[in-house]
Scaffold this motif. Sequence first.
Motif, PDB file in Angstrom:
ATOM      1  N   VAL A 199       3.970 -10.511   0.243  1.00 58.19           N
ATOM      2  CA  VAL A 199       4.718  -9.401  -0.351  1.00 58.19           C
ATOM      3  C   VAL A 199       3.739  -8.502  -1.103  1.00 58.19           C
ATOM      4  CG1 VAL A 199       6.901 -10.645  -0.593  1.00 58.19           C
ATOM      5  CG2 VAL A 199       5.223 -10.754  -2.436  1.00 58.19           C
ATOM      6  N   GLY A 200       4.123  -7.243  -1.285  1.00 55.89           N
ATOM      7  CA  GLY A 200       3.327  -6.327  -2.098  1.00 55.89           C
ATOM      8  C   GLY A 200       2.159  -5.708  -1.362  1.00 55.89           C
ATOM      9  N   PRO A 201       1.451  -4.814  -2.036  1.00 58.09           N
ATOM     10  CA  PRO A 201       0.385  -4.036  -1.385  1.00 58.09           C
ATOM     11  C   PRO A 201      -0.978  -4.720  -1.331  1.00 58.09           C
ATOM     12  CG  PRO A 201       0.692  -3.273  -3.639  1.00 58.09           C
ATOM     13  CD  PRO A 201       1.719  -4.350  -3.421  1.00 58.09           C
ATOM     14  N   LEU A 202      -1.159  -5.827  -2.044  1.00 56.50           N
ATOM     15  CA  LEU A 202      -2.469  -6.470  -2.086  1.00 56.50           C
ATOM     16  C   LEU A 202      -2.808  -7.127  -0.748  1.00 56.50           C
ATOM     17  CD1 LEU A 202      -2.301  -8.257  -5.581  1.00 56.50           C
ATOM     18  CD2 LEU A 202      -3.510  -6.131  -5.023  1.00 56.50           C
ATOM     19  N   GLU A 203      -4.111  -7.299  -0.507  1.00 52.32           N
ATOM     20  CA  GLU A 203      -4.546  -8.029   0.678  1.00 52.32           C
ATOM     21  C   GLU A 203      -4.372  -9.523   0.426  1.00 52.32           C
ATOM     22  OE1 GLU A 203      -8.489  -8.652   3.548  1.00 52.32           O
ATOM     23  OE2 GLU A 203      -8.627  -7.409   1.735  1.00 52.32           O
ATOM     24  N   TRP A 204      -3.716 -10.211   1.384  1.00 51.61           N
ATOM     25  CA  TRP A 204      -3.446 -11.634   1.239  1.00 51.61           C
ATOM     26  C   TRP A 204      -4.329 -12.437   2.187  1.00 51.61           C
ATOM     27  CZ3 TRP A 204       1.526 -14.160  -0.653  1.00 51.61           C
ATOM     28  CH2 TRP A 204       2.072 -13.421  -1.713  1.00 51.61           C
ATOM     29  N   ILE A 205      -4.467 -13.725   1.872  1.00 50.22           N
ATOM     30  CA  ILE A 205      -5.236 -14.600   2.747  1.00 50.22           C
ATOM     31  C   ILE A 205      -4.527 -14.713   4.095  1.00 50.22           C
ATOM     32  CG2 ILE A 205      -6.319 -15.903   0.891  1.00 50.22           C
ATOM     33  CD1 ILE A 205      -4.206 -18.074   1.254  1.00 50.22           C
ATOM     34  N   GLY A 206      -5.285 -14.985   5.117  1.00 46.40           N
ATOM     35  CA  GLY A 206      -4.727 -15.051   6.457  1.00 46.40           C
ATOM     36  C   GLY A 206      -5.339 -16.186   7.250  1.00 46.40           C
ATOM     37  N   PRO A 252       2.068 -27.625  23.570  1.00 48.43           N
ATOM     38  CA  PRO A 252       2.460 -26.877  22.374  1.00 48.43           C
ATOM     39  C   PRO A 252       1.281 -26.517  21.480  1.00 48.43           C
ATOM     40  CG  PRO A 252       2.873 -29.194  22.049  1.00 48.43           C
ATOM     41  CD  PRO A 252       2.359 -29.061  23.453  1.00 48.43           C
ATOM     42  N   ARG A 253       1.496 -25.508  20.690  1.00 39.92           N
ATOM     43  CA  ARG A 253       0.553 -25.136  19.633  1.00 39.92           C
ATOM     44  C   ARG A 253       1.169 -25.556  18.302  1.00 39.92           C
ATOM     45  NH1 ARG A 253      -1.345 -19.287  20.117  1.00 39.92           N
ATOM     46  NH2 ARG A 253      -2.705 -20.375  21.615  1.00 39.92           N
ATOM     47  N   VAL A 254       0.378 -26.228  17.470  1.00 38.77           N
ATOM     48  CA  VAL A 254       0.827 -26.645  16.146  1.00 38.77           C
ATOM     49  C   VAL A 254       0.305 -25.631  15.125  1.00 38.77           C
ATOM     50  CG1 VAL A 254       0.732 -28.447  14.396  1.00 38.77           C
ATOM     51  CG2 VAL A 254       0.872 -29.071  16.818  1.00 38.77           C
ATOM     52  N   LEU A 255       1.225 -25.040  14.382  1.00 34.43           N
ATOM     53  CA  LEU A 255       0.871 -24.025  13.396  1.00 34.43           C
ATOM     54  C   LEU A 255       1.239 -24.538  12.010  1.00 34.43           C
ATOM     55  CD1 LEU A 255      -0.214 -21.117  13.024  1.00 34.43           C
ATOM     56  CD2 LEU A 255       2.165 -20.329  13.185  1.00 34.43           C
ATOM     57  N   PHE A 256       0.232 -24.896  11.229  1.00 36.12           N
ATOM     58  CA  PHE A 256       0.447 -25.345   9.856  1.00 36.12           C
ATOM     59  C   PHE A 256       0.608 -24.111   8.967  1.00 36.12           C
ATOM     60  CE2 PHE A 256      -2.023 -28.741  11.876  1.00 36.12           C
ATOM     61  CZ  PHE A 256      -1.256 -29.859  11.564  1.00 36.12           C
ATOM     62  N   SER A 257       1.805 -23.908   8.449  1.00 36.05           N
ATOM     63  CA  SER A 257       2.077 -22.711   7.666  1.00 36.05           C
ATOM     64  C   SER A 257       2.233 -23.051   6.185  1.00 36.05           C
ATOM     65  CB  SER A 257       3.355 -22.028   8.176  1.00 36.05           C
ATOM     66  OG  SER A 257       3.601 -20.825   7.479  1.00 36.05           O
ATOM     67  N   ALA A 258       1.539 -22.295   5.343  1.00 35.69           N
ATOM     68  CA  ALA A 258       1.613 -22.485   3.890  1.00 35.69           C
ATOM     69  C   ALA A 258       1.941 -21.156   3.230  1.00 35.69           C
ATOM     70  CB  ALA A 258       0.269 -23.003   3.358  1.00 35.69           C
ATOM     71  N   HIS A 259       2.490 -21.230   2.047  1.00 34.08           N
ATOM     72  CA  HIS A 259       2.745 -20.000   1.294  1.00 34.08           C
ATOM     73  C   HIS A 259       1.411 -19.313   1.008  1.00 34.08           C
ATOM     74  CE1 HIS A 259       4.187 -17.197  -1.721  1.00 34.08           C
ATOM     75  NE2 HIS A 259       5.434 -17.582  -1.479  1.00 34.08           N
ATOM     76  N   GLY A 260       1.361 -17.997   1.199  1.00 33.82           N
ATOM     77  CA  GLY A 260       0.120 -17.266   0.997  1.00 33.82           C
ATOM     78  C   GLY A 260      -0.186 -16.965  -0.454  1.00 33.82           C
ATOM     79  N   LEU A 261      -1.362 -16.405  -0.670  1.00 29.14           N
ATOM     80  CA  LEU A 261      -1.821 -15.947  -1.982  1.00 29.14           C
ATOM     81  C   LEU A 261      -2.575 -14.639  -1.798  1.00 29.14           C
ATOM     82  CD1 LEU A 261      -3.473 -18.957  -3.875  1.00 29.14           C
ATOM     83  CD2 LEU A 261      -1.348 -17.794  -4.468  1.00 29.14           C
ATOM     84  N   PRO A 262      -2.547 -13.760  -2.787  1.00 31.48           N
ATOM     85  CA  PRO A 262      -3.441 -12.601  -2.723  1.00 31.48           C
ATOM     86  C   PRO A 262      -4.895 -13.055  -2.606  1.00 31.48           C
ATOM     87  CG  PRO A 262      -1.777 -12.265  -4.417  1.00 31.48           C
ATOM     88  CD  PRO A 262      -1.635 -13.693  -3.948  1.00 31.48           C
ATOM     89  N   LYS A 263      -5.625 -12.373  -1.777  1.00 37.39           N
ATOM     90  CA  LYS A 263      -7.002 -12.772  -1.486  1.00 37.39           C
ATOM     91  C   LYS A 263      -7.865 -12.798  -2.742  1.00 37.39           C
ATOM     92  CE  LYS A 263     -10.547 -11.816   2.010  1.00 37.39           C
ATOM     93  NZ  LYS A 263     -10.939 -10.898   3.117  1.00 37.39           N
ATOM     94  N   LYS A 264      -7.584 -11.907  -3.677  1.00 35.67           N
ATOM     95  CA  LYS A 264      -8.415 -11.830  -4.884  1.00 35.67           C
ATOM     96  C   LYS A 264      -8.314 -13.099  -5.731  1.00 35.67           C
ATOM     97  CE  LYS A 264      -5.088  -9.516  -7.961  1.00 35.67           C
ATOM     98  NZ  LYS A 264      -4.868  -8.328  -8.831  1.00 35.67           N
ATOM     99  N   ILE A 265      -7.185 -13.805  -5.666  1.00 34.55           N
ATOM    100  CA  ILE A 265      -7.036 -15.046  -6.423  1.00 34.55           C
ATOM    101  C   ILE A 265      -7.973 -16.113  -5.884  1.00 34.55           C
ATOM    102  CG2 ILE A 265      -5.438 -16.931  -6.970  1.00 34.55           C
ATOM    103  CD1 ILE A 265      -3.203 -14.876  -7.133  1.00 34.55           C
ATOM    104  N   VAL A 266      -8.061 -16.215  -4.561  1.00 39.35           N
ATOM    105  CA  VAL A 266      -8.974 -17.177  -3.945  1.00 39.35           C
ATOM    106  C   VAL A 266     -10.423 -16.792  -4.227  1.00 39.35           C
ATOM    107  CG1 VAL A 266      -9.760 -18.138  -1.745  1.00 39.35           C
ATOM    108  CG2 VAL A 266      -7.312 -17.832  -2.169  1.00 39.35           C
TER     109      VAL A 266
END
Length: 346
Positions: A238-245, A188-202
């Motif tokens: 959500v939205g048009p901004l670029e989010w972290i990935g 199996p592959r383990v995928l740790f998923s977290a709520h994202g943020l717009p990249k500009k915030i980081v």
Amino acid sequence: MKLAIVLFNLGGPDCPEAIEPFLFNLFNDKAIIGAPQPIRWMLARYISSKRAPIAAEIYSHLGGKSPLLKLTQNQADALTASISKEMGESVEVQSFISMRYWHPMSDDCAQKVKEFNPDHIVLLPLYPQFSTTTSESSLKDWEQAAKKAKITAKTTSICCYPTNNGFASAITDLLLQQIEEASHIGKPRVLFSAHGLPKKIVERGDPYQWQVEQSALAVVEKLNMPNLDWWVSYQSRVGPLEWIGPDTEDEISRAGREKVPLIVVPIAFVSEHSETLVELDIEYKELAQKQGVPAYFRTPAVGTHPFFIDGLRDLVISHISNKCDVKPEGGVRLCPQKYGRCICKG
């Protein structure tokens, strides 16, 4: 000594009619939309009205309301019991809940804490990883409410605990069961998923993404499985901004192309709510099936797992003698200096 613990969480609508005002409170938060008033108010009104039907469809799978308050109360009760058992008669402890965007909110919570009249208040965000959009927003909101309620008791804040032993151990315990089950199908592959943020915030110095990765690494180290196939991804964009990935949906599609069983672990959520019960369990499971993922598993949130509750207990007890008003677990600053938005004073 009388000890008050204030548990912070996002909150959620308690009936279908509360969905739009809940969304308005969310988008009217300066930490979410940085525009000045009255522009932010107008944007929040517009976005919440547009998103309300979408959110209503999501919450329809949950009986029209969020389970978060009930689950947070269960955590509060378990934490109170754990601290009382550990410290005995030396402390009278009571836990309170302060939700950010729906009831009970900070003003109501502050009044209850005032009535309890504690000697010490420990503020405990139920966000293991610090972000300006979650923990800091809740702590600032509490500060205003406490001032309004004229609370003068000594107050200390736990800003983050991304690698807390109890938190990581609880996830590991839950994940091991699913790794064993998935291994009957393939590696199996383990995928740790977290709520994202717009990249500009980081990019502005928010440490959230770095702390999420530290949480995942802490679990992987506890698993101690050579050649474990694991990744970190981010959901709820959500939205048009670029989010972290990378984006969780993209990683699910990749698992389908590579024909590997997938275990999705909610690494930043400690309770079940719409992002786990609907997004992960329904929407992403359907996506996995469409993309040909051989098997799709989802690790439960830690909830009231004894390891997690004991980890929170140890955090709170360590703060009773704390001289700093804000500190991370261990009292030492966790984040690299480039994350200047971190508020810890360790």
